[in-house]
Structures are given as structure tokens and as C-alpha cells.
Design an enzyme around this catalytic site. Sequence first.
Site, PDB file in Angstrom:
ATOM      1  N   GLU A  25       0.842  -1.204   0.000  1.00 44.78           N
ATOM      2  CA  GLU A  25       0.000   0.000   0.000  1.00 44.78           C
ATOM      3  C   GLU A  25       0.871   1.245   0.000  1.00 44.78           C
ATOM      4  OE1 GLU A  25      -3.126  -0.091  -1.160  1.00 44.78           O
ATOM      5  OE2 GLU A  25      -3.621  -1.448   0.489  1.00 44.78           O
ATOM      6  N   HIS A  26       0.503   2.174  -0.875  1.00 46.97           N
ATOM      7  CA  HIS A  26       1.236   3.439  -1.027  1.00 46.97           C
ATOM      8  C   HIS A  26       2.680   3.194  -1.478  1.00 46.97           C
ATOM      9  CE1 HIS A  26      -1.914   6.191   0.345  1.00 46.97           C
ATOM     10  NE2 HIS A  26      -2.281   5.210   1.145  1.00 46.97           N
ATOM     11  N   THR A  27       2.865   2.107  -2.178  1.00 45.71           N
ATOM     12  CA  THR A  27       4.183   1.822  -2.758  1.00 45.71           C
ATOM     13  C   THR A  27       4.201   2.100  -4.266  1.00 45.71           C
ATOM     14  OG1 THR A  27       3.411  -0.449  -2.831  1.00 45.71           O
ATOM     15  CG2 THR A  27       5.013   0.076  -1.125  1.00 45.71           C
ATOM     16  N   GLY A  41     -12.420   2.475  -1.345  1.00 46.63           N
ATOM     17  CA  GLY A  41     -11.090   1.895  -1.479  1.00 46.63           C
ATOM     18  C   GLY A  41     -11.039   0.679  -2.384  1.00 46.63           C
ATOM     19  N   LEU A  42     -12.104   0.473  -3.190  1.00 46.85           N
ATOM     20  CA  LEU A  42     -12.117  -0.677  -4.097  1.00 46.85           C
ATOM     21  C   LEU A  42     -12.018  -0.237  -5.564  1.00 46.85           C
ATOM     22  CD1 LEU A  42     -14.842  -2.854  -2.316  1.00 46.85           C
ATOM     23  CD2 LEU A  42     -12.361  -3.015  -2.112  1.00 46.85           C
ATOM     24  N   SER A  43     -11.531   0.974  -5.758  1.00 49.90           N
ATOM     25  CA  SER A  43     -11.247   1.494  -7.099  1.00 49.90           C
ATOM     26  C   SER A  43     -12.473   1.628  -7.984  1.00 49.90           C
ATOM     27  CB  SER A  43     -10.193   0.631  -7.805  1.00 49.90           C
ATOM     28  OG  SER A  43      -8.990   0.738  -7.134  1.00 49.90           O
ATOM     29  N   ASP A  48      -4.358   0.743  -9.476  1.00 50.31           N
ATOM     30  CA  ASP A  48      -5.790   0.486  -9.650  1.00 50.31           C
ATOM     31  C   ASP A  48      -6.136   0.230 -11.113  1.00 50.31           C
ATOM     32  OD1 ASP A  48      -5.527   1.278  -7.052  1.00 50.31           O
ATOM     33  OD2 ASP A  48      -6.700   3.114  -7.258  1.00 50.31           O
ATOM     34  N   TYR A  81      -3.718  12.406   0.492  1.00 51.77           N
ATOM     35  CA  TYR A  81      -3.028  11.469  -0.400  1.00 51.77           C
ATOM     36  C   TYR A  81      -1.847  12.165  -1.080  1.00 51.77           C
ATOM     37  CZ  TYR A  81      -2.325   7.957  -4.045  1.00 51.77           C
ATOM     38  OH  TYR A  81      -1.779   7.011  -4.876  1.00 51.77           O
TER      39      TYR A  81
HETATM   40  C1  GLA Z   1      -5.179   4.603  -4.183  1.00 51.24           C
HETATM   41  C2  GLA Z   1      -4.392   4.981  -5.423  1.00 51.24           C
HETATM   42  C3  GLA Z   1      -3.371   3.900  -5.773  1.00 51.24           C
HETATM   43  C4  GLA Z   1      -2.511   3.546  -4.567  1.00 51.24           C
HETATM   44  C5  GLA Z   1      -3.375   3.300  -3.328  1.00 51.24           C
HETATM   45  C6  GLA Z   1      -2.554   3.118  -2.089  1.00 51.24           C
HETATM   46  O1  GLA Z   1      -5.950   3.469  -4.434  1.00 51.24           O
HETATM   47  O2  GLA Z   1      -5.260   5.171  -6.512  1.00 51.24           O
HETATM   48  O3  GLA Z   1      -2.582   4.320  -6.856  1.00 51.24           O
HETATM   49  O4  GLA Z   1      -1.558   4.530  -4.332  1.00 51.24           O
HETATM   50  O5  GLA Z   1      -4.291   4.358  -3.100  1.00 51.24           O
HETATM   51  O6  GLA Z   1      -1.790   1.974  -2.180  1.00 51.24           O
END
Ligand code: GLA
Length: 383
Positions: free
Chosen positions: A35-37, A125-127, A173, A222
Site C-alpha cells: 500500500e502506497h508503494t 477503497g475498491l477502485s 488500480d 493522499y
Molecule cells: C489509491 C491509489 C493507488 C494507490 C493506493 C494506495 O488506491 O489510486 O494508486 O496509491 O491508493 O496503495
Amino acid sequence: MINATEVRNGFKRRMPGAGEPRLFRAPGRVNLIGEHTDYNEGFVMPAAIEFSTIAAVSARTDSKVHVYSKTLDQAFEFDLDDPAPKPVDGWSDYVAGTAYSLRDGGAKLRGANLLIDSDVPLGSGLSSSAAIEVSAAYALLAIAGVAMEPIQIALACQRAENQFVGVRSGIMDQFASCFGALGHALMLDCRSLGHQELPLPPNVSLVICNTMVKHELAGGEYNQRRADCEEGAKTLGIRALRDITVEEFADRGKVLPERIFRRCRHVVTENARVEEAAQALRSHDCAVFGELMNESHASLDQDYEVTCPELNVMVELARQVSGVYGARMTGGGFGGCTINLVQTDAVERFHQMVAKGYQERTGLTPEIYVTAASQGATEVFPT
Ligand code: GLA
């Protein structure tokens, strides 16, 4: 799962005279670990999920795109020839941004009637946004007769998010929505964009718990995290946080200001965790995988500070259920969902205990979904 025949029928009712539509489905995603990588050129391990968006599309003879969101019952119109398009701060930005991003990348698009329908929970958080972008991209390209590699589609959708919507998100995502593979997680190197499909072990389920607390990525937090990471990398004299090991960081990281140090430590250790998790998955070691998920959550909570009380309660409750290997927040954070790796025969017990406990502790009724890892974006044909 959203029904293609119903979407087709909805299109014909809403847009009589617009002809027979073609339909394109793009899934949401859940991130197992990493996450956040992604925007630090590191590693992620998402899987596409069964919730998805379907875009129904037919061509127009002018340069307008008429788009209707069935989910929100809202219509919007924009012109592909607009020389200086502006976002309006709503769902339609994901569609318009994608169209302009494809256009600016050289794709010769044509006007379209577009109906978007989705069952991806919004802002959780599910895009949901990547699913809209990718389904709209496939739809607009198809009716214009433009062939494009899926990786280019994913990158164009990411640019839409970065440049039009204004969130400096990474590629995870959109990549997962394009490249999802049935029954597999994707181990993605966000620098090379090379990926590997890792089969999920039998007898374990991916269980998603929605805290019902909404997040707002564009809220600035973010982008602030990303800026912190960039500052850290710059001070360390490296291109990205991908370029330092956990051991090197323990030594060289000492020069960083306290907050930046913690942000960077999360990213550096998280990258290492993803690589270990991939190894664990290859050897079907769910116990190790789950332990890494738990560590990931702790790091996101304490070092990266993107969890919230509800997410913490949800993972705490999950870990009390026997048969749970690991639990962590998934996605950007500040609300949204957790992902849990659960023995399949423990799923029912998990559902009951976590739902009850969460309601008692927070007063909120969670939604709990069991999902298979699904296929990425594709054209669908109503029966
Ligand atoms: C969101 C962003 C992704 C990613 C995540 C964290 O979903 O769209 O690109 O950075 O947060 O992992």
C-alpha cells in the site's frame, strides 16, 4: 455481479434511437499487500474483484460524448474537441478525463452515447473510479476503431486521474482493472510495469469488510503523503524509495525529519513485505502471508497514518476469529475497506462475529463481501 443484459436494456430505454450498444466491463480491485508503494516505483499485489462497472456505448456522428450514470441517475455532456476542458469535480471527471487523456495521447476518438452502470461500492477503497475510467476507455476506443495495448490504456487512465481529476495516484488500480486474472493476485513492479500472476491457494477466501466510512482521496492527504515520500527520496539522493533496502534505510534514514522518516520507513518496509508475501504465496504459506498483512496494517497505522479508528476496529475484530490468517486496510485509507485472508470454512463465523462486533463498537452496520479474484477489462455480450 452486474448484469450485461440489464445494462443493454437500460441503455436502450435511456437512449432510444442511439442504436445497439457494445458493452465493456472493467472490475474494481482489492489490494492484498503493497500500500502506497506504487507511486514510489515499488511493488504491489492487487487482485481484480467481482464488483465491476459496465460501459454501454454507441457511436455518434458529432464530437460530443453524452454520458449517463445509471448508478447516480445523472447525465453529463462534453465535447471531444474542447481545447481546454475543465473538471467539474464530480463522477463525470473520470469519464471526461479519460477521453481527453486518450485524445491528448493521440487516439482519434469519435462522439459517443455512453451509459455507465456499476456495483463497485463508491469511495470505499475498491477502485470504483478506476473501474469507470477503464470501462469508458475500452468503450470509447472500441467505437472509434482505435487499437491500444492494455498497458497504454491503464497509463492513459492514470493520467486522467493525475492531470484531470487532480489526484497524484499510482498505476495500481488501473493496472489491476486492465490485467486482472481469474483466481490470481498480480505481483506488479510499478517501475518496470512487469507483472506476474500468482495463483491464490485453495481453501482460502478473500473477504472484504466495508467500514462504511467514506474516504476522499482528493482531500489532499493522499497528495501530501506522496510529497512526503518525494522529499524523503530527494534528501536520500535516490530516484525513488524503491531504491533503498530496509537495512540501508535504517542507517541512512536517520538524517530525515521525524515525520518524513516514518513515511519513508513505511514504504521501504512495505516493499520488502510485498516481496516476502509473493514468496509466501508461491509456497502456499498463508500463515506467513497473513502475518505480513498484519504488519502492513500496523505500518500504515503508525508510520503512514492513513488508517482511521473504524479500520483499526475492523482488523482487530477480524484477528479474534479463528481461521483468519491476516487482516489489513486496503486502498488509499482514511476509511473504506479491509481485506482479510480467511480459511473458507471459517467465512460464515467470520461474517457473524465481525459484523456484530463492529456494530457494537462503532454503531455502524458494515458490509462484508466475499470475492473471487476476477478477470480484467473485457467486452461482454448480453445473452
Ligand atoms: C489509491 C491509489 C493507488 C494507490 C493506493 C494506495 O488506491 O489510486 O494508486 O496509491 O491508493 O496503495
